[in-house]
Design an enzyme around this catalytic site. Structure first.
Site, PDB file in Angstrom:
ATOM      1  N   SER A 126       0.884  -1.240   0.026  1.00 21.88           N
ATOM      2  CA  SER A 126      -0.003  -0.034   0.357  1.00 21.88           C
ATOM      3  C   SER A 126       1.424   1.135  -0.142  1.00 21.88           C
ATOM      4  O   SER A 126       2.198   1.397   0.286  1.00 21.88           O
ATOM      5  CB  SER A 126      -0.917  -0.439   1.799  1.00 21.88           C
ATOM      6  OG  SER A 126      -1.612   1.327   1.712  1.00 21.88           O
ATOM      7  N   TYR A 151      -2.125  -0.718  11.011  1.00 26.62           N
ATOM      8  CA  TYR A 151      -2.596  -1.333   9.893  1.00 26.62           C
ATOM      9  C   TYR A 151      -1.532  -1.056   8.876  1.00 26.62           C
ATOM     10  O   TYR A 151      -0.401  -2.033   8.204  1.00 26.62           O
ATOM     11  CB  TYR A 151      -3.515  -1.095   9.133  1.00 26.62           C
ATOM     12  CG  TYR A 151      -3.452  -1.126   7.097  1.00 26.62           C
ATOM     13  CD1 TYR A 151      -3.642  -2.375   6.993  1.00 26.62           C
ATOM     14  CD2 TYR A 151      -3.579   0.228   6.845  1.00 26.62           C
ATOM     15  CE1 TYR A 151      -3.918  -2.934   5.581  1.00 26.62           C
ATOM     16  CE2 TYR A 151      -3.542  -0.578   5.497  1.00 26.62           C
ATOM     17  CZ  TYR A 151      -3.550  -1.377   5.095  1.00 26.62           C
ATOM     18  OH  TYR A 151      -4.188  -2.341   3.430  1.00 26.62           O
ATOM     19  N   LYS A 155       2.191  -3.293   6.496  1.00 25.82           N
ATOM     20  CA  LYS A 155       2.466  -3.207   5.112  1.00 25.82           C
ATOM     21  C   LYS A 155       4.151  -3.317   4.706  1.00 25.82           C
ATOM     22  O   LYS A 155       4.404  -3.924   4.468  1.00 25.82           O
ATOM     23  CB  LYS A 155       1.836  -2.168   4.486  1.00 25.82           C
ATOM     24  CG  LYS A 155       0.157  -2.478   4.260  1.00 25.82           C
ATOM     25  CD  LYS A 155      -0.061  -4.084   4.059  1.00 25.82           C
ATOM     26  CE  LYS A 155      -1.450  -4.301   3.591  1.00 25.82           C
ATOM     27  NZ  LYS A 155      -1.987  -6.085   3.118  1.00 25.82           N
TER      28      LYS A 155
END
Ligand code: NAD
Ligand code: WQD
Length: 339
Positions: A126, A151, A155
């Site tokens: 992302s 979150y 990644k």
């Protein structure tokens, strides 16, 4: 014989669109999903669009014994790992859940890939790995920024795990696609984003507001240092994004990778403000989006868009669809949800 590609999280938003594009290109798609954020009927929709029904297995990718059985039954040519939890706000409230799901699923896959000599892994990364960028557009050489949430951190760690594992597992090739802001839906309006509960992202909130499911959109701040004062993102049509996965798989299968671990920005290269998104939606769908400007949302990035040169040149991929296509298809999809 068709090449077999395993999609974890394949009934989800991006996974289902990728399944369609892979099947269109002659691949056999096998899906694992625990249906924690998607529904089984997506399998039937994929079949309706493509004429082929992907094989489906319902289990949690953290379940090592179910995953082991799957690897014993199939010889996969490649894997695309979509399965993850993705709600930024929820990750701040429950970081352990996010580290557990997002990282243990990746570790299980890598262990079994090594054991069964499966070589090719595409990972859903992302633009969040960049944090608040200091230079625009963002190239892949931009170092990771401070993670804005657990979150986002999963990644960054996920990419680090891939990088380090490819250094020691000589037969593993891995490729991360750093998605910018995926929006829109398949032109058939048979698959699209299915937010469970209250959506946090701009476009599903717009479509739900216009559908009458919420009273108005709250625009988070119009006093940023941008032309109209609202924040800027690189919105990418989910069908274009899905096609980038097909190119990534092809690159690996054709041994075109220059390094055993590679990473690519996947965006349009064009930034759009929140007000531009609203205006495009109103114009293309001949409707009004009721909205009110409120305070900035804590932790929001002011402005981000991709330099896509590497994906254009090396993946031989570029976005073909524009903001109008994104807004039209998002609304067509929302209308089917109201039926
Ligand atoms: P999604 O929630 O629609 O799809 C994820 C799928 O994974 C869901 O079907 C869910 O049921 C499944 N899943 C979750 N945990 C699982 C587990 N432990 N075992 C098996 N299945 C599990 O999300 P999406 O938007 O399609 O995102 C796909 C990937 O892309 C995710 O890794 C996400 O972090 C990443 N990503 C998404 C965006 C975005 O804005 N949508 C942006 C950048 C990156
Ligand atoms: C877009 C713009 C908001 C809702 C998230 C994740 C990120 C990545 C991409 C996965 C912003 C504005 C939004 C609303 C608004 N996902 N907005 N009112 O913030 O770019 O990032 O998706 O990896 O990790 O954080 O996307 O859709 O939430 O917001 O004004 O009700 O819309 O301020 O400018 P964002 P978003």
């Amino acid at each position: 014989m068709a090449k077999k590609i395993l999609l974890t999280g394949g009934t989800g938003y991006i996974g289902s669109h990728t399944a369609v594009e892979l099947i269109h290109q002659g691949y056999e798609v096998i899906i694992v999903d625990d249906l924690s954020n998607s529904e089984y009927r997506t399998i039937k929709s994929i079949e309706k669009i493509t004429g082929a029904k992907p094989e489906f297995h319902k289990f949690d990718v953290r379940d090592f014994s179910s995953l082991t059985r799957l690897f014993k039954n199939y010889k996969f040519d490649g894997l695309i790992h979509f399965a993850a939890k993705k709600a930024v706000g929820e990750s701040v409230k429950n970081p352990l859940l996010y580290y557990d799901v997002n990282l243990n699923s990746m570790l299980n896959l890598l262990k079994l890939m090594e054991l069964h000599k499966v070589s090719n892994l595409v990972f859903s990364s992302s633009c969040t790995v960049y944090g608040q960028p200091s230079q625009l557009p963002v190239t892949e050489d931009t170092p990771f920024g401070l993670a804005e949430s657990p979150y986002g951190h999963t990644k960054q760690i996920g990419e680090d795990i891939l990088h380090h594992t490819t250094l020691t597992n000589g037969q593993l090739q891995a490729l991360s696609l750093r998605y910018f802001n995926p929006v829109g839906a398949h032109p058939s309006a048979l698959i699209g984003e299915m937010p469970i509960g209250v959506p946090a992202n701009l476009v599903p909130i717009i479509t739900q507001t216009v559908a009458g499911l919420r009273s108005e959109l709250k625009v988070y701040g119009n006093d940023y240092d941008t032309p109209d004062g609202t924040a800027i993102r690189d919105y990418i049509h989910v069908v274009d994004l899905a096609k980038a996965h097909v190119r990534a798989i092809e690159r690996m299968l054709n041994h075109e990778q220059k390094e055993s671990y590679e990473y690519f920005n996947i965006g349009t290269g064009k930034g759009s403000s929140v007000l531009e998104v609203i205006q495009a939606f109103e114009r293309i769908n001949q409707t009004k989006v009721p909205y009110q400007v409120i305070d900035r949302r804590a932790g929001d990035i002011v402005k981000i868009y991709a330099d896509t040169t590497r994906a254009n040149d090396e993946l031989n991929w570029s976005a073909q669809l524009n903001l109008d296509d994104m807004m039209r298809s998002a609304w067509e999809w929302q209308k089917t949800l109201n039926l």
